[in-house]
Design a protein around this motif. Structure first.
Motif, PDB file in Angstrom:
ATOM      1  N   ASN A  62      72.793 120.217  51.065  1.00 42.74           N
ATOM      2  CA  ASN A  62      74.215 120.603  51.063  1.00 42.74           C
ATOM      3  C   ASN A  62      75.121 119.637  51.815  1.00 42.74           C
ATOM      4  N   ASP A  63      74.799 118.356  51.796  1.00 40.93           N
ATOM      5  CA  ASP A  63      75.608 117.390  52.546  1.00 40.93           C
ATOM      6  C   ASP A  63      76.156 116.277  51.663  1.00 40.93           C
ATOM      7  N   LEU A  64      76.213 116.537  50.339  1.00 38.81           N
ATOM      8  CA  LEU A  64      76.676 115.508  49.405  1.00 38.81           C
ATOM      9  C   LEU A  64      77.867 116.021  48.602  1.00 38.81           C
ATOM     10  N   PRO A  65      78.708 115.112  48.109  1.00 42.87           N
ATOM     11  CA  PRO A  65      79.824 115.535  47.256  1.00 42.87           C
ATOM     12  C   PRO A  65      79.296 116.218  45.992  1.00 42.87           C
ATOM     13  N   PHE A  66      80.154 117.030  45.372  1.00 43.85           N
ATOM     14  CA  PHE A  66      79.763 117.727  44.154  1.00 43.85           C
ATOM     15  C   PHE A  66      80.928 117.796  43.177  1.00 43.85           C
ATOM     16  N   ILE A  67      80.596 118.100  41.926  1.00 43.84           N
ATOM     17  CA  ILE A  67      81.579 118.098  40.836  1.00 43.84           C
ATOM     18  C   ILE A  67      81.803 119.522  40.353  1.00 43.84           C
ATOM     19  N   VAL A  68      83.068 119.862  40.121  1.00 44.60           N
ATOM     20  CA  VAL A  68      83.445 121.122  39.486  1.00 44.60           C
ATOM     21  C   VAL A  68      84.288 120.767  38.277  1.00 44.60           C
ATOM     22  N   GLY A  69      83.940 121.317  37.118  1.00 49.22           N
ATOM     23  CA  GLY A  69      84.752 121.070  35.935  1.00 49.22           C
ATOM     24  C   GLY A  69      83.954 120.990  34.666  1.00 49.22           C
ATOM     25  N   ASP A  70      84.627 120.452  33.650  1.00 52.05           N
ATOM     26  CA  ASP A  70      84.023 120.363  32.323  1.00 52.05           C
ATOM     27  C   ASP A  70      84.531 119.096  31.630  1.00 52.05           C
ATOM     28  N   ALA A 102      80.146 106.776  44.716  1.00 52.31           N
ATOM     29  CA  ALA A 102      80.884 105.976  45.700  1.00 52.31           C
ATOM     30  C   ALA A 102      80.916 106.637  47.079  1.00 52.31           C
ATOM     31  N   HIS A 103      80.745 107.960  47.124  1.00 52.09           N
ATOM     32  CA  HIS A 103      80.793 108.681  48.400  1.00 52.09           C
ATOM     33  C   HIS A 103      79.417 109.120  48.905  1.00 52.09           C
ATOM     34  N   LEU A 104      78.353 108.642  48.277  1.00 50.99           N
ATOM     35  CA  LEU A 104      77.017 108.959  48.785  1.00 50.99           C
ATOM     36  C   LEU A 104      76.730 108.115  50.022  1.00 50.99           C
ATOM     37  N   PRO A 105      76.060 108.689  51.005  1.00 53.16           N
ATOM     38  CA  PRO A 105      75.654 107.887  52.162  1.00 53.16           C
ATOM     39  C   PRO A 105      74.705 106.766  51.720  1.00 53.16           C
TER      40      PRO A 105
END
Length: 124
Positions: A62-70, A102-105
């Protein structure tokens, strides 16, 4: 022939819509899978979101960016606790996947088998 990892098996199940596999927005799933760094992480579609984890079993990183949408539009959110919550909005699925990468550690991936935190970590 090598045996599939939990990450590979999960991606395959989602992409092929196999029985028992979680369901997600196909355009978002496909765009994320096209990104090698995301493909190495554990995918978890739920409630209109596609999250990525560094590990394959609960509890999740639970420490990574995530996507919401379609296919019509996506928002990329930073992980909980980040100072900036929305990293990008009104994005195509491909743009959203690229923004997540681009925002992954730098030390992120591939996902390891097991629960969070990683074995041998200070909180272990």
């Amino acid at each position: 022939m090598t045996e599939e990892t939990a990450v590979e098996k999960t991606w395959r199940g989602i992409l092929e819509r196999l029985p028992g596999a979680r369901r997600g927005e196909p355009a978002v799933i496909e765009a994320a899978y096209a990104e090698p760094r995301l493909r190495a992480l554990f995918p978890f579609p739920s409630h209109g979101a596609l999250s990525f984890h560094r590990n394959t079993q609960f509890p999740w990183s639970n420490d990574l960016p995530f996507i919401v949408g379609d296919a019509e539009g996506c928002i990329v959110y930073a992980p909980r606790g980040a100072s900036e919550r929305v990293l990008g909005d009104s994005l195509t699925p491909q743009e959203a996947a690229t923004l997540v990468v681009a925002h992954l550690p730098d030390d992120c991936g591939p996902a390891f088998e097991g629960s969070w935190p990683p074995p041998g970590s200070p909180t272990d």
